[in-house]
Design a protein around this motif. Structure first.
Motif, PDB file in Angstrom:
ATOM      1  N   HIS A  49     -26.238 -40.837  21.503  1.00  9.38           N
ATOM      2  CA  HIS A  49     -26.270 -41.703  22.682  1.00  9.38           C
ATOM      3  C   HIS A  49     -27.696 -42.189  22.962  1.00  9.38           C
ATOM      4  O   HIS A  49     -27.913 -43.378  23.237  1.00  9.38           O
ATOM      5  CB  HIS A  49     -25.710 -40.960  23.886  1.00  9.38           C
ATOM      6  N   GLU A  50     -28.674 -41.303  22.879  1.00 13.31           N
ATOM      7  CA  GLU A  50     -30.072 -41.686  23.114  1.00 13.31           C
ATOM      8  C   GLU A  50     -30.560 -42.687  22.078  1.00 13.31           C
ATOM      9  O   GLU A  50     -31.244 -43.661  22.414  1.00 13.31           O
ATOM     10  CB  GLU A  50     -30.969 -40.452  23.110  1.00 13.31           C
ATOM     11  N   GLU A  51     -30.214 -42.457  20.810  1.00 12.90           N
ATOM     12  CA  GLU A  51     -30.629 -43.375  19.749  1.00 12.90           C
ATOM     13  C   GLU A  51     -30.003 -44.761  19.920  1.00 12.90           C
ATOM     14  O   GLU A  51     -30.649 -45.777  19.692  1.00 12.90           O
ATOM     15  CB  GLU A  51     -30.270 -42.801  18.371  1.00 12.90           C
ATOM     16  N   LEU A  52     -28.749 -44.799  20.331  1.00 12.58           N
ATOM     17  CA  LEU A  52     -28.091 -46.087  20.576  1.00 12.58           C
ATOM     18  C   LEU A  52     -28.759 -46.828  21.726  1.00 12.58           C
ATOM     19  O   LEU A  52     -28.996 -48.038  21.657  1.00 12.58           O
ATOM     20  CB  LEU A  52     -26.606 -45.886  20.861  1.00 12.58           C
ATOM     21  N   SER A  53     -29.073 -46.108  22.811  1.00 10.14           N
ATOM     22  CA  SER A  53     -29.738 -46.728  23.964  1.00 10.14           C
ATOM     23  C   SER A  53     -31.103 -47.260  23.571  1.00 10.14           C
ATOM     24  O   SER A  53     -31.485 -48.379  23.947  1.00 10.14           O
ATOM     25  CB  SER A  53     -29.879 -45.715  25.101  1.00 10.14           C
ATOM     26  N   ARG A  54     -31.849 -46.473  22.805  1.00  9.44           N
ATOM     27  CA  ARG A  54     -33.187 -46.892  22.360  1.00  9.44           C
ATOM     28  C   ARG A  54     -33.083 -48.105  21.440  1.00  9.44           C
ATOM     29  O   ARG A  54     -33.881 -49.041  21.543  1.00  9.44           O
ATOM     30  CB  ARG A  54     -33.862 -45.724  21.646  1.00  9.44           C
ATOM     31  N   GLU A  80     -26.261 -54.881  20.138  1.00  8.21           N
ATOM     32  CA  GLU A  80     -26.256 -55.929  21.146  1.00  8.21           C
ATOM     33  C   GLU A  80     -25.745 -55.437  22.493  1.00  8.21           C
ATOM     34  O   GLU A  80     -26.209 -55.888  23.530  1.00  8.21           O
ATOM     35  CB  GLU A  80     -25.406 -57.116  20.676  1.00  8.21           C
ATOM     36  N   HIS A  81     -24.757 -54.543  22.468  1.00  2.00           N
ATOM     37  CA  HIS A  81     -24.161 -54.111  23.733  1.00  2.00           C
ATOM     38  C   HIS A  81     -23.515 -52.743  23.555  1.00  2.00           C
ATOM     39  O   HIS A  81     -22.929 -52.455  22.510  1.00  2.00           O
ATOM     40  CB  HIS A  81     -23.114 -55.133  24.187  1.00  2.00           C
ATOM     41  N   LEU A  82     -23.643 -51.918  24.585  1.00  2.00           N
ATOM     42  CA  LEU A  82     -22.945 -50.631  24.644  1.00  2.00           C
ATOM     43  C   LEU A  82     -21.935 -50.729  25.770  1.00  2.00           C
ATOM     44  O   LEU A  82     -22.302 -50.975  26.913  1.00  2.00           O
ATOM     45  CB  LEU A  82     -23.930 -49.489  24.917  1.00  2.00           C
ATOM     46  N   ASP A  83     -20.668 -50.554  25.466  1.00  2.00           N
ATOM     47  CA  ASP A  83     -19.612 -50.668  26.459  1.00  2.00           C
ATOM     48  C   ASP A  83     -19.011 -49.289  26.726  1.00  2.00           C
ATOM     49  O   ASP A  83     -18.135 -48.836  25.981  1.00  2.00           O
ATOM     50  CB  ASP A  83     -18.528 -51.634  25.974  1.00  2.00           C
ATOM     51  N   GLU A  92     -24.632 -56.441  15.894  1.00  2.00           N
ATOM     52  CA  GLU A  92     -24.717 -57.756  15.252  1.00  2.00           C
ATOM     53  C   GLU A  92     -25.351 -57.599  13.883  1.00  2.00           C
ATOM     54  O   GLU A  92     -26.441 -57.045  13.753  1.00  2.00           O
ATOM     55  CB  GLU A  92     -25.539 -58.727  16.089  1.00  2.00           C
ATOM     56  N   ASP A  93     -24.640 -58.067  12.866  1.00  2.20           N
ATOM     57  CA  ASP A  93     -25.154 -58.063  11.503  1.00  2.20           C
ATOM     58  C   ASP A  93     -25.127 -59.502  10.984  1.00  2.20           C
ATOM     59  O   ASP A  93     -24.696 -60.403  11.694  1.00  2.20           O
ATOM     60  CB  ASP A  93     -24.369 -57.086  10.622  1.00  2.20           C
TER      61      ASP A  93
END
Length: 112
Positions: A49-54, A80-83, A92-93
């Protein structure tokens, strides 16, 4: 030459097999490539979760690995977005936007 002979033997024996045998061989081969899902601890989930937020804040290239149908699948792009409502990560790739279910993620790594 050796490969050619091996291929001929495979063709020869496959022709002699019953459809039930071929089905069992296919299932056995599928089992052989199956990867067991790694169990994640609370610590691991918090780190993901922390890595995704960063990654979302920095807009950097990120490698996300997921476990799906017995295989580890990798995606690379920018978060691009965390839902949290739908438990999705939008990545996005070069080919578009990937919708990655958060429950399938097993690792996150920054590439930059």
């Amino acid at each position: 030459m050796q490969e050619h002979l091996r291929d001929r033997g495979r063709k020869k024996w496959t022709a002699l097999m019953l459809p039930e045998h071929l089905q069992l061989l296919r299932e056995w081969q599928k089992e052989d490539t199956y990867t067991k899902r790694t169990e994640l601890s609370e610590w691991d989930l918090e780190t993901i979760h922390e890595e995704l937020s960063r990654a979302k804040q920095r807009k950097c290239q990120t490698l996300i690995q997921i476990w799906r149908d017995g295989k580890v699948v990798s995606f690379r792009g920018t978060v691009e977005h965390l839902d949290p409502r739908l438990s999705l990560v939008l990545l996005e790739d070069p080919f578009g936007i990937e919708r990655i279910p958060a429950g399938e993620i097993i690792s996150v790594q920054h590439m930059d």
